[in-house]
Design a protein around this motif. Structure first.
Motif, PDB file in Angstrom:
ATOM      1  N   PHE A  34      37.172  26.328  49.338  1.00  0.00           N
ATOM      2  CA  PHE A  34      36.854  25.332  50.360  1.00  0.00           C
ATOM      3  C   PHE A  34      35.744  24.411  49.858  1.00  0.00           C
ATOM      4  N   LEU A  87      29.112  21.477  49.380  1.00  0.00           N
ATOM      5  CA  LEU A  87      29.159  22.927  49.229  1.00  0.00           C
ATOM      6  C   LEU A  87      30.563  23.383  48.873  1.00  0.00           C
ATOM      7  N   GLN A  91      37.144  32.196  49.107  1.00  0.00           N
ATOM      8  CA  GLN A  91      37.595  33.227  50.038  1.00  0.00           C
ATOM      9  C   GLN A  91      38.159  34.402  49.255  1.00  0.00           C
ATOM     10  N   ARG A  94      40.545  40.435  52.000  1.00  0.00           N
ATOM     11  CA  ARG A  94      39.824  41.275  52.958  1.00  0.00           C
ATOM     12  C   ARG A  94      39.476  42.637  52.381  1.00  0.00           C
ATOM     13  N   TYR A  97      35.880  43.134  50.716  1.00  0.00           N
ATOM     14  CA  TYR A  97      34.599  43.046  51.386  1.00  0.00           C
ATOM     15  C   TYR A  97      34.584  43.973  52.579  1.00  0.00           C
ATOM     16  N   GLN A 101      28.965  40.622  51.338  1.00  0.00           N
ATOM     17  CA  GLN A 101      28.899  39.165  51.336  1.00  0.00           C
ATOM     18  C   GLN A 101      29.851  38.559  52.357  1.00  0.00           C
ATOM     19  N   GLY A 102      30.840  39.321  52.767  1.00  0.00           N
ATOM     20  CA  GLY A 102      31.782  38.757  53.710  1.00  0.00           C
ATOM     21  C   GLY A 102      32.949  38.112  53.015  1.00  0.00           C
ATOM     22  N   ASN A 103      33.788  37.540  53.783  1.00  0.00           N
ATOM     23  CA  ASN A 103      35.020  36.969  53.282  1.00  0.00           C
ATOM     24  C   ASN A 103      34.782  35.728  52.428  1.00  0.00           C
ATOM     25  N   LEU A 104      33.802  34.931  52.797  1.00  0.00           N
ATOM     26  CA  LEU A 104      33.495  33.694  52.102  1.00  0.00           C
ATOM     27  C   LEU A 104      32.199  33.821  51.318  1.00  0.00           C
ATOM     28  N   PHE A 106      29.522  31.330  49.407  1.00  0.00           N
ATOM     29  CA  PHE A 106      29.140  29.930  49.245  1.00  0.00           C
ATOM     30  C   PHE A 106      28.323  29.721  47.978  1.00  0.00           C
ATOM     31  N   GLY A 107      28.532  28.594  47.335  1.00  0.00           N
ATOM     32  CA  GLY A 107      27.654  28.156  46.268  1.00  0.00           C
ATOM     33  C   GLY A 107      26.401  27.525  46.853  1.00  0.00           C
TER      34      GLY A 107
ATOM     35  N   LEU B  45      25.622  35.299  54.833  1.00  0.00           N
ATOM     36  CA  LEU B  45      26.187  35.806  56.077  1.00  0.00           C
ATOM     37  C   LEU B  45      25.305  36.900  56.664  1.00  0.00           C
ATOM     38  N   GLU B  59      25.884  40.113  54.722  1.00  0.00           N
ATOM     39  CA  GLU B  59      25.102  40.395  53.530  1.00  0.00           C
ATOM     40  C   GLU B  59      23.633  40.675  53.831  1.00  0.00           C
TER      41      GLU B  59
END
Lengths: 116, 112
Positions: A34, A87, A91, A94, A97, A101-104, A106-107, B45, B59
């Motif tokens: 994304f 940004l 993804q 599932r 994670y 960090q979760g599903n996404l 980010f840079g 997150l 996180e």
């Protein structure tokens, strides 16, 4: 460890000077990549989703491309109103994670300044 | 549609104080998220929710709590504020996990 790295950290362009932003990633089983735009004092705003290598998406002066290791956001003939932080987020599946960090992921973003 | 609404926009807390950051969305999204954004760092997150009554840690959950009693609301609670919680907090939502996120305008929090 899954990571997303954006470069450069900051980019200053003259109006009309085309360039590219880079997002490289190390993620197993990428589900999607994304691009978001974030203006100062505001939340990120969705731009594009790319799902597979070779895919391209365009919106006005922006074009996003995806390979197996990185994505580029090409900016053609930018205008001052394109100034923002861009940004990138990837993804993960599932199964990879479970509250970390979760599903996404980010840079850190690339701050673009376009001078008239 | 208002999208994702966060309140307050700015807040200064003293060390040890508590507060709740409010987040509401009117898009009937199942998934809601809380992120924090520190200067020069990517969005991290804190907590997320896949539906009313269901929440899970992200996180960086330490020092925070959440609840999700309705589809629309997802408040974030800071119980004992610490300087390390100085940050910009963003709430986001999506219809299904992993789709594009819709972000609120953020809450800038300073803990002094």
């Amino acid at each position: 460890e899954d990571q997303v790295t954006q470069s450069p950290e900051a980019l200053r362009l003259q109006e009309g000077e085309s360039s590219s932003l880079n997002c490289s990633y190390t993620v197993s089983g990428l589900r999607g990549l994304f691009w978001y735009r974030q203006d100062p004092g505001k939340g990120p705003e969705f731009l594009f989703t790319l799902y597979s290598a070779g895919e391209e998406k365009e919106k006005e002066r922006l074009k996003a491309t995806l390979t197996k290791k990185e994505s580029f956001l090409h900016i053609t003939a930018p205008k001052p109103e394109d100034s923002a932080t861009y940004l990138c987020a990837v993804q993960r599946p599932r199964v990879n994670y479970g509250g970390s960090q979760g599903n996404l992921i980010f840079g850190k973003g690339t701050k673009l300044s376009v001078k008239p | 549609n208002a999208g994702v609404t966060q309140t307050p926009k700015f807040r200064i807390l003293k060390i040890g104080q508590s507060m709740t950051l409010q987040c509401a969305q009117d898009m009937n999204h199942n998934y809601m998220y809380w992120y924090r954004q520190d200067p020069g760092m990517g969005l991290k997150l804190i907590y997320y929710s896949v539906g009313a009554g269901i929440t899970d840690k992200g996180e960086v959950p330490n020092g925070y709590n959440v609840s999700r009693s309705t589809t629309e609301d997802f408040p974030l609670r800071l119980e004992l504020a610490a300087p390390s919680q100085t940050s910009v907090y963003f709430c986001a939502s999506s219809y299904a996990g992993g789709e594009k996120l819709f972000f609120g305008s953020g809450t800038q929090l300073s803990v002094l």
